[in-house]
Write a protein that holds these residues in place. Structure first.
Motif, PDB file in Angstrom:
ATOM      1  N   PHE A 140      50.128  47.681  45.224  1.00 23.75           N
ATOM      2  CA  PHE A 140      50.330  46.831  44.063  1.00 23.75           C
ATOM      3  C   PHE A 140      48.951  46.318  43.657  1.00 23.75           C
ATOM      4  N   VAL A 141      48.567  46.533  42.409  1.00 28.49           N
ATOM      5  CA  VAL A 141      47.233  46.164  41.945  1.00 28.49           C
ATOM      6  C   VAL A 141      47.360  45.067  40.901  1.00 28.49           C
ATOM      7  N   ALA A 142      46.611  43.973  41.117  1.00 31.53           N
ATOM      8  CA  ALA A 142      46.583  42.862  40.175  1.00 31.53           C
ATOM      9  C   ALA A 142      45.163  42.711  39.648  1.00 31.53           C
ATOM     10  N   TYR A 143      45.011  42.798  38.339  1.00 33.44           N
ATOM     11  CA  TYR A 143      43.713  42.680  37.691  1.00 33.44           C
ATOM     12  C   TYR A 143      43.535  41.247  37.198  1.00 33.44           C
ATOM     13  N   ALA A 144      42.436  40.616  37.591  1.00 29.27           N
ATOM     14  CA  ALA A 144      42.113  39.257  37.161  1.00 29.27           C
ATOM     15  C   ALA A 144      41.245  39.351  35.914  1.00 29.27           C
ATOM     16  N   LEU A 145      41.827  39.039  34.770  1.00 33.17           N
ATOM     17  CA  LEU A 145      41.123  39.205  33.501  1.00 33.17           C
ATOM     18  C   LEU A 145      40.835  37.864  32.846  1.00 33.17           C
TER      19      LEU A 145
END
Length: 189
Positions: free
Chosen positions: A150-155
């Motif tokens: 599971f990949v979470a991108y902090a934008l």
């Protein structure tokens, strides 16, 4: 009549279990964000696989160093020795740098590496850096890479995904997720 009731209960239980399994990485991400915000290292650490996290960062830094060394003359023994020494130093630096405080801070700031401009110290943060301004709230985009990642991108607002730090959670067991990798945006910018 009892058979239908038991079958219905079993179906409801199975559906609830499936929903929990599917939603579990988002729950873990939320728990990590809450622990990072409150400075609760013990709760945060329960969701981090530090050895795998360090190895992922060492691999990225080694690749970056190898790419930089590839541009030099391959016959230069001094360059080769310098590259090996650089990788050794980078490995030791990552071992020392990747601690609960820095990883929790990365989750709050959306980046692992400190910014180049200095912030005024704040009494509310243990490492002396001020939290990001309210207008710079992180936006999280997520994606699944199969059933086990599971990949979470902090934008930050207006930042493209390829310039964001990615927090990769790996499934361990049925619905237990651990931060096992940080994908850094291109370091050579």
């Amino acid at each position: 009549m009892k058979t239908k009731t038991w079958a219905a209960l079993a179906l409801v239980f199975a559906a609830a279990l499936a929903v929990y399994w599917y939603e579990s990485p988002w729950l873990t991400l939320w728990q990590m964000q809450s622990a990072a915000k409150s400075g609760d290292a013990a709760s945060f650490n329960a969701h981090v696989d530090y050895p795998r996290l360090r190895e992922s960062l060492k691999g990225q830094v080694s690749t970056l160093l190898a790419d930089q060394m590839g541009g030099s003359d391959g016959n230069n023994v001094g360059s080769a020795i310098g590259g090996l020494l650089g990788m050794f130093v980078a490995d030791k630096a990552i071992d020392a740098f990747v601690r609960p405080e820095t990883v929790m801070r990365a989750m709050q700031d959306g980046k692992l590496l400190p910014s180049l401009h200095h912030r005024k110290p704040s009494a509310s943060s243990p490492d002396g850096t001020a939290p990001p301004p309210a207008g710079e709230r992180l936006q999280w985009q997520t994606e699944r890479e199969g059933a086990d990642r599971f990949v979470a991108y902090a934008l930050k607002p207006g930042t493209p995904r390829e310039q964001a730090t990615a927090f990769v959670l790996a499934r361990q067991g049925f619905a237990d997720w651990r931060l096992s990798e940080l994908r850094l945006p291109q370091l050579a910018r």
